[in-house]
Design a protein around this motif. Sequence first.
Motif, PDB file in Angstrom:
ATOM      1  N   PHE A 131       0.832  -1.201   0.000  1.00  0.00           N
ATOM      2  CA  PHE A 131       0.000   0.000   0.000  1.00  0.00           C
ATOM      3  C   PHE A 131       0.868   1.254   0.000  1.00  0.00           C
ATOM      4  O   PHE A 131       0.618   2.201  -0.752  1.00  0.00           O
ATOM      5  N   PHE A 137       2.321   1.916  -3.422  1.00  0.00           N
ATOM      6  CA  PHE A 137       1.324   2.483  -4.320  1.00  0.00           C
ATOM      7  C   PHE A 137       1.096   3.960  -4.016  1.00  0.00           C
ATOM      8  O   PHE A 137       1.020   4.786  -4.923  1.00  0.00           O
ATOM      9  N   ARG A 138       0.978   4.291  -2.754  1.00  0.00           N
ATOM     10  CA  ARG A 138       0.682   5.680  -2.364  1.00  0.00           C
ATOM     11  C   ARG A 138       1.857   6.624  -2.616  1.00  0.00           C
ATOM     12  O   ARG A 138       1.679   7.713  -3.128  1.00  0.00           O
ATOM     13  N   ARG A 195       0.334   2.126 -10.527  1.00  0.00           N
ATOM     14  CA  ARG A 195      -0.946   1.565 -10.959  1.00  0.00           C
ATOM     15  C   ARG A 195      -0.900   0.040 -10.916  1.00  0.00           C
ATOM     16  O   ARG A 195      -1.897  -0.609 -10.699  1.00  0.00           O
ATOM     17  N   HIS A 196       0.285  -0.521 -11.170  1.00  0.00           N
ATOM     18  CA  HIS A 196       0.488  -1.964 -11.178  1.00  0.00           C
ATOM     19  C   HIS A 196       1.812  -2.259 -10.500  1.00  0.00           C
ATOM     20  O   HIS A 196       2.732  -1.445 -10.548  1.00  0.00           O
ATOM     21  N   THR A 210      -2.806  -4.727  -8.591  1.00  0.00           N
ATOM     22  CA  THR A 210      -3.309  -3.471  -9.136  1.00  0.00           C
ATOM     23  C   THR A 210      -3.887  -2.634  -7.997  1.00  0.00           C
ATOM     24  O   THR A 210      -4.047  -3.126  -6.874  1.00  0.00           O
ATOM     25  N   ARG A 211      -4.233  -1.404  -8.296  1.00  0.00           N
ATOM     26  CA  ARG A 211      -4.868  -0.543  -7.283  1.00  0.00           C
ATOM     27  C   ARG A 211      -6.153  -1.175  -6.760  1.00  0.00           C
ATOM     28  O   ARG A 211      -6.464  -1.078  -5.586  1.00  0.00           O
ATOM     29  N   HIS A 212      -6.893  -1.807  -7.668  1.00  0.00           N
ATOM     30  CA  HIS A 212      -8.157  -2.438  -7.272  1.00  0.00           C
ATOM     31  C   HIS A 212      -7.946  -3.477  -6.176  1.00  0.00           C
ATOM     32  O   HIS A 212      -8.776  -3.630  -5.284  1.00  0.00           O
ATOM     33  N   LEU A 225      -6.176  -3.338  -3.722  1.00  0.00           N
ATOM     34  CA  LEU A 225      -5.961  -2.729  -2.418  1.00  0.00           C
ATOM     35  C   LEU A 225      -7.174  -1.958  -1.909  1.00  0.00           C
ATOM     36  O   LEU A 225      -7.088  -1.281  -0.895  1.00  0.00           O
ATOM     37  N   THR A 226      -8.311  -2.087  -2.596  1.00  0.00           N
ATOM     38  CA  THR A 226      -9.513  -1.417  -2.104  1.00  0.00           C
ATOM     39  C   THR A 226     -10.015  -2.128  -0.861  1.00  0.00           C
ATOM     40  O   THR A 226      -9.780  -3.323  -0.654  1.00  0.00           O
TER      41      THR A 226
END
Length: 93
Positions: A48, A51-52, A57-58, A73-75, A77-78
Amino acid sequence: MTEDYPRYPDIHDLDLTLLNPRMIVDITPYMNPSPYMVSPNTHVSQVFNLFRTMGLRHLPVVNAVGEIVGIITRHNLTHEFLLSKLRQHNMTI
């Protein structure tokens, strides 16, 4: 359904010498020669943070010998996705 679903050859079974050289595109100028990568054992919090802080994005997941074994992917980590994976994991224990 299995009869209708297309079956693609394994990547290792493809003979690229049969391709017309004009059909090949060199994407080297668009590649990152040293991308960020994580191992399968990397903590979600570290992923996380990557990504931040890096605006990714990947993120490739590689094993001990550097082979790609997955991609995050970002998805992935939702909040909803992580909760569903946690529920699935708890059901298998």
